[in-house]
Design a protein around this motif. Structure first.
Motif, PDB file in Angstrom:
ATOM      1  N   HIS A  85       2.859  34.199  92.124  1.00 46.15           N
ATOM      2  CA  HIS A  85       3.777  35.031  91.339  1.00 46.15           C
ATOM      3  C   HIS A  85       4.680  34.131  90.504  1.00 46.15           C
ATOM      4  O   HIS A  85       5.086  33.058  90.948  1.00 46.15           O
ATOM      5  CB  HIS A  85       4.631  35.914  92.253  1.00 46.15           C
ATOM      6  CG  HIS A  85       3.833  36.797  93.166  1.00 46.15           C
ATOM      7  ND1 HIS A  85       3.242  37.969  92.744  1.00 46.15           N
ATOM      8  CD2 HIS A  85       3.507  36.653  94.476  1.00 46.15           C
ATOM      9  CE1 HIS A  85       2.598  38.517  93.760  1.00 46.15           C
ATOM     10  NE2 HIS A  85       2.735  37.741  94.810  1.00 46.15           N
ATOM     11  N   ALA A 104       8.278  34.347  88.380  1.00 42.04           N
ATOM     12  CA  ALA A 104       9.472  35.163  88.118  1.00 42.04           C
ATOM     13  C   ALA A 104      10.671  34.242  87.977  1.00 42.04           C
ATOM     14  O   ALA A 104      10.831  33.299  88.757  1.00 42.04           O
ATOM     15  CB  ALA A 104       9.708  36.160  89.250  1.00 42.04           C
ATOM     16  N   ASP A 149      13.983  35.582  87.722  1.00 46.76           N
ATOM     17  CA  ASP A 149      15.127  36.230  88.358  1.00 46.76           C
ATOM     18  C   ASP A 149      15.128  35.971  89.866  1.00 46.76           C
ATOM     19  O   ASP A 149      14.114  36.161  90.554  1.00 46.76           O
ATOM     20  CB  ASP A 149      15.072  37.737  88.088  1.00 46.76           C
ATOM     21  CG  ASP A 149      16.214  38.475  88.735  1.00 46.76           C
ATOM     22  OD1 ASP A 149      17.356  38.301  88.284  1.00 46.76           O
ATOM     23  OD2 ASP A 149      15.966  39.220  89.714  1.00 46.76           O
ATOM     24  N   THR A 208      14.188  39.009  92.113  1.00 44.70           N
ATOM     25  CA  THR A 208      12.749  39.268  92.137  1.00 44.70           C
ATOM     26  C   THR A 208      12.043  38.297  93.075  1.00 44.70           C
ATOM     27  O   THR A 208      11.214  38.696  93.907  1.00 44.70           O
ATOM     28  CB  THR A 208      12.163  39.153  90.726  1.00 44.70           C
ATOM     29  OG1 THR A 208      12.802  40.094  89.858  1.00 44.70           O
ATOM     30  CG2 THR A 208      10.657  39.432  90.738  1.00 44.70           C
ATOM     31  N   LYS A 209      12.358  37.020  92.961  1.00 45.12           N
ATOM     32  CA  LYS A 209      11.712  36.018  93.809  1.00 45.12           C
ATOM     33  C   LYS A 209      12.003  36.269  95.283  1.00 45.12           C
ATOM     34  O   LYS A 209      11.096  36.227  96.126  1.00 45.12           O
ATOM     35  CB  LYS A 209      12.180  34.623  93.397  1.00 45.12           C
ATOM     36  CG  LYS A 209      11.703  34.194  92.026  1.00 45.12           C
ATOM     37  CD  LYS A 209      12.399  32.946  91.531  1.00 45.12           C
ATOM     38  CE  LYS A 209      11.935  31.711  92.270  1.00 45.12           C
ATOM     39  NZ  LYS A 209      12.541  30.486  91.687  1.00 45.12           N
TER      40      LYS A 209
END
Length: 298
Positions: free
Chosen positions: A225, A227, A229, A232-233
């Motif tokens: 993934h 990301a 932010d 979000t992580k």
């Protein structure tokens, strides 16, 4: 010389953003409008102010000499505007830049404490990459910036004069994992064990490496993934969808179900959080903010 205020504002914005396109977006101009303002300013200055480089533009020596004067003129115009609006209780305004994720824990707590102890100081903030924030200080659109430095802690940029840099704190890096995952009951993990994990990383940037996979993994990580932010992580970690590298001072911001592990082998990894500002900036409000940031970080 007949230099307009809009032209000086364009000069500062292009110097900070590094491209005509980004400056146009920030000022609400078209790109052709930015080009016209720059052309008019160069005509008034009787010299070229920007050189084209791969990916954007940089100031010429003449542009670098003009920039601090432009910043002072624009600051004075802002002061005129505040005067015309009438007196306020606030005596000092600090325009503060901060690296991504600094606004999760450190900056909100520090600014809340500063507001309680020094109600005469108001602070406005904006996020950005460290190189962009340093450019903004030199362009005069920020008074100071909280940025990160990694060993061997070289100067923040190559421009002259050098910026004043004050260390706020030094943090160690750790790995965030799901408490319910295979590493959730551990206090530490080896780099070989971390090589088997799915990693959550920040977007790749040419101007500044961002946190993501552990810096000294012995091979290429499996990136699951991407990301930028922090929320979000950390949400992806909590859901058991991967692991990510975080600074130890982010522990208070971890959602339920996320733990931090030490990396048991390899070189120790740390980052220094510093506050940068111009060397000619002796505003006591900056000093008060530095003291509050240090106290909060401690």
């Amino acid at each position: 010389m007949d230099m307009s205020i809009p032209g000086l504002r364009v000069l500062r914005e292009v110097a900070e953003r590094g491209t005509f396109t980004a400056a146009a977006h920030a000022l609400g101009y078209t790109q052709s409008g930015i080009s016209r303002q720059v052309a008019a300013l160069e005509k008034a200055a009787h010299t070229r102010l920007f050189d084209r480089v791969p990916g954007g533009v940089v100031l010429t020596p003449a542009g670098s000499r003009l920039l601090p004067h432009a910043a002072r003129v624009l600051d004075e115009m802002d002061a005129v505007e505040r005067t015309l609006r009438g007196p306020t209780r606030t005596e000092s305004v600090i325009r503060l830049g901060m690296f991504f994720s600094a606004g999760t824990v450190l900056v909100p707590r520090a600014l809340a404490a500063l507001s309680r102890n020094r109600p005469d100081i108001a602070v406005t903030t904006r996020e950005g990459s460290s190189p962009a924030l340093i450019r903004a200080i030199r362009a005069g659109s920020l008074d100071a910036a909280i940025v990160t430095s990694r060993p061997p802690h070289r100067p923040l940029d190559s421009e002259s004069p050098s910026l004043s840099v004050t260390t706020i704190t030094e943090v160690t890096l750790m790995v965030a994992v799901a408490a319910s995952g295979p590493l959730g009951d551990r206090e530490s993990a080896t780099r070989a064990e971390l090589m088997d994990q799915r990693w959550i990383v920040a977007p790749s940037r040419t101007e500044e490496p961002l946190l993501g996979a552990w810096p000294s993994l012995p091979g290429r990580p499996h990136v699951a993934h991407v990301a930028r932010d922090w929320m979000t992580k950390s949400g992806l970690v909590a859901a058991g969808l991967g692991v990510t590298t975080v600074a130890s001072n982010m522990a208070d911001a971890l959602p339920a179900g996320v733990r931090l592990l030490r990396v048991a082998d390899g070189p120790a990894e740390s980052r220094r959080i510093v506050l940068a500002h111009r060397t000619d900036d002796v505003d006591p409000a900056i000093g008060a903010m530095i003291d509050t940031l240090r106290t909060t970080a401690a």
